[in-house]
Design an enzyme around this catalytic site. Structure first.
Site, PDB file in Angstrom:
ATOM      1  N   ASP A 194      -9.087   7.833  33.559  1.00 44.08           N
ATOM      2  CA  ASP A 194     -10.508   7.613  33.261  1.00 44.08           C
ATOM      3  C   ASP A 194     -11.372   7.463  34.520  1.00 44.08           C
ATOM      4  OD1 ASP A 194      -9.692   7.645  30.675  1.00 44.08           O
ATOM      5  OD2 ASP A 194     -10.064   5.529  30.262  1.00 44.08           O
ATOM      6  N   GLY A 225     -11.917   8.597  27.644  1.00 46.45           N
ATOM      7  CA  GLY A 225     -12.957   7.852  28.375  1.00 46.45           C
ATOM      8  C   GLY A 225     -13.433   6.732  27.489  1.00 46.45           C
ATOM      9  N   ARG A 226     -12.805   5.580  27.668  1.00 48.08           N
ATOM     10  CA  ARG A 226     -13.086   4.448  26.785  1.00 48.08           C
ATOM     11  C   ARG A 226     -14.452   3.818  27.084  1.00 48.08           C
ATOM     12  NH1 ARG A 226     -10.254   0.890  23.722  1.00 48.08           N
ATOM     13  NH2 ARG A 226      -8.287   1.963  24.036  1.00 48.08           N
ATOM     14  N   GLU A 278     -14.580   9.827  24.134  1.00 53.81           N
ATOM     15  CA  GLU A 278     -14.155   9.103  22.930  1.00 53.81           C
ATOM     16  C   GLU A 278     -14.936   7.792  22.709  1.00 53.81           C
ATOM     17  OE1 GLU A 278     -10.073   7.799  23.456  1.00 53.81           O
ATOM     18  OE2 GLU A 278     -10.552   7.027  25.447  1.00 53.81           O
ATOM     19  N   HIS A 309      -3.928  13.135  24.184  1.00 52.28           N
ATOM     20  CA  HIS A 309      -2.936  12.854  25.225  1.00 52.28           C
ATOM     21  C   HIS A 309      -2.530  14.079  26.034  1.00 52.28           C
ATOM     22  CE1 HIS A 309      -2.725   9.406  22.505  1.00 52.28           C
ATOM     23  NE2 HIS A 309      -2.487   8.734  23.605  1.00 52.28           N
ATOM     24  N   GLN A 329      -4.425  15.486  27.893  1.00 50.21           N
ATOM     25  CA  GLN A 329      -5.074  15.227  29.186  1.00 50.21           C
ATOM     26  C   GLN A 329      -4.227  14.353  30.100  1.00 50.21           C
ATOM     27  OE1 GLN A 329      -9.524  14.168  28.159  1.00 50.21           O
ATOM     28  NE2 GLN A 329      -8.217  13.958  26.381  1.00 50.21           N
TER      29      GLN A 329
END
Ligand code: F6P
Length: 341
Positions: free
Chosen positions: A127, A170-171, A221, A271, A273
């Site tokens: 990230d 990308g949380r 995300e 996943h 990524q």
């Protein structure tokens, strides 16, 4: 000196390159011995170990994942976690620990250091949201995978005159969305830092259709619509209190289709990524982090994290590095906005 090594949190391409560099330099230059801890903080908490020497790290440089295994175990989920780790390390004759992880793993390392644990941190996350370092390894690999996917989605979207929404990881930070969206020529990029307006997104989409091309929307995300709530997969929290994200891509595709009357599809990269072989850039960065982490251990510079500043590897206090995450600044987002629509 006997050094323990662990990898915690989500896995990340380049973890094995760090482990290899630590072991190779520690063995050759400093005459260290190593012990592998399994699955992040679970290893030192439960005495779950594995042999770690030059033999175990042969051939792992290009391999994704981590030979040590990983988990999101929080040592502070129980009151005696810190004490158990200190007792277990003493019992195993481990003099120092190298913790390779993201905000949660290194946040725990900072706390353990404040309680006297001799620990050095190495930053990892696809990230790229760890403060105090310009880049983390794994990010370049993730961006390259997402960019290739976007390139492929352009041609199929255009053949079918439909919108494609690409959901990337990308949380809390939209770095993967921003970089892959810019590199892949996305028509809209949506990040967690800035709640988006659905009407505006649909306007960009209509504009793109008018120019006879099909729109590609890249959404992180953790992006949130200004008019609604965060879209999540379940309400269950992990041991660091995070909810499982995912679903914003489908929500967006459905909403776009409903509003524009034109077909929209969602693709979730997930996943993919994170799996597989690291890029050359990530292998080099991970290797340099590993080499410098073992130097920090040799200097007994406990409570430090290695970090990239420009092209130099420096040391920063773990407490400072984990104090706040690095989000996409408004000015960086504005650069990408020029290409929207
Ligand atoms: O490592 C961070 C991350 O890549 C986030 O972007 C994402 O929310 C999370 O990992 C998902 O990881 P997992 O599926 O392993 O819980």
């Amino acid at each position: 000196m006997r050094i323990g090594v662990l990898t915690g949190g989500g896995d990340c391409p380049g973890l094995n390159a760090v482990i290899r560099a630590v072991v190779r330099k520690g063995t050759k230059v400093y005459g260290n011995e190593f012990l592998g801890f399994r699955d992040g903080w679970r290893g030192p908490l439960e005495n779950a170990t594995m042999p770690l020497g030059v033999e175990q790290v042969r051939g792992i440089l290009p391999r994704g994942g981590t030979i040590l295994g990983s988990s999101r175990t929080n040592p502070y989920a129980t009151d005696d976690g810190g004490q158990r780790i200190r007792d277990n390390l003493a019992e195993l004759g481990v003099d120092a620990l190298i913790a390779i992880g993201g905000e949660d793993t290194l946040g725990a390392a900072a706390k353990l250091h404040s309680e006297g644990l001799p620990v050095v941190g190495v930053p990892k996350t696809i990230d790229n949201d760890l403060g105090a370092t310009d880049y983390t390894f794994g990010f370049d690999t993730a961006v390259n995978i997402a960019t290739e996917a976007i390139d492929r989605l352009h041609t199929t979207a255009e053949s079918h005159h439909r919108t494609v929404v690409v959901e990337v990881m990308g949380r809390h930070a939209g770095w993967i969305a921003l970089h892959s969206g810019l590199a892949g020529g996305a028509n809209v990029i949506l990040t967690p830092e800035r709640p988006f307006d659905l009407d505006q997104v649909c306007e960009y989409i209509e504009e793109r259709f008018r120019s006879q091309y099909s729109p590609i929307v890249v959404v992180a995300e953790g992006a949130v619509p200004a008019q609604a709530h965060e879209v999540t997969q379940t309400d269950r929290l992990d041991s660091f209190g995070h909810v499982r994200l995912g679903g914003i891509g489908q929500w967006l595709a459905d909403s776009i289709e409903q509003r524009t009357g034109k077909e929209a599809r969602a693709v979730v990269l997930g996943h993919i990524q994170r799996g597989g072989t690291p890029t050359a850039y990530d292998r080099v960065l991970a290797t340099r982090f590993g080499l410098h982490a073992v130097d920090a251990v040799h200097d007994k510079d406990w409570g430090q994290m290695v970090a990239l500043r420009g092209t130099d590897i420096v040391r920063v206090p773990l407490a400072e590095a984990t104090a706040k995450i690095k989000t996409v600044p408004a000015a960086r987002y504005a650069e990408a906005e020029v290409f929207f629509g």
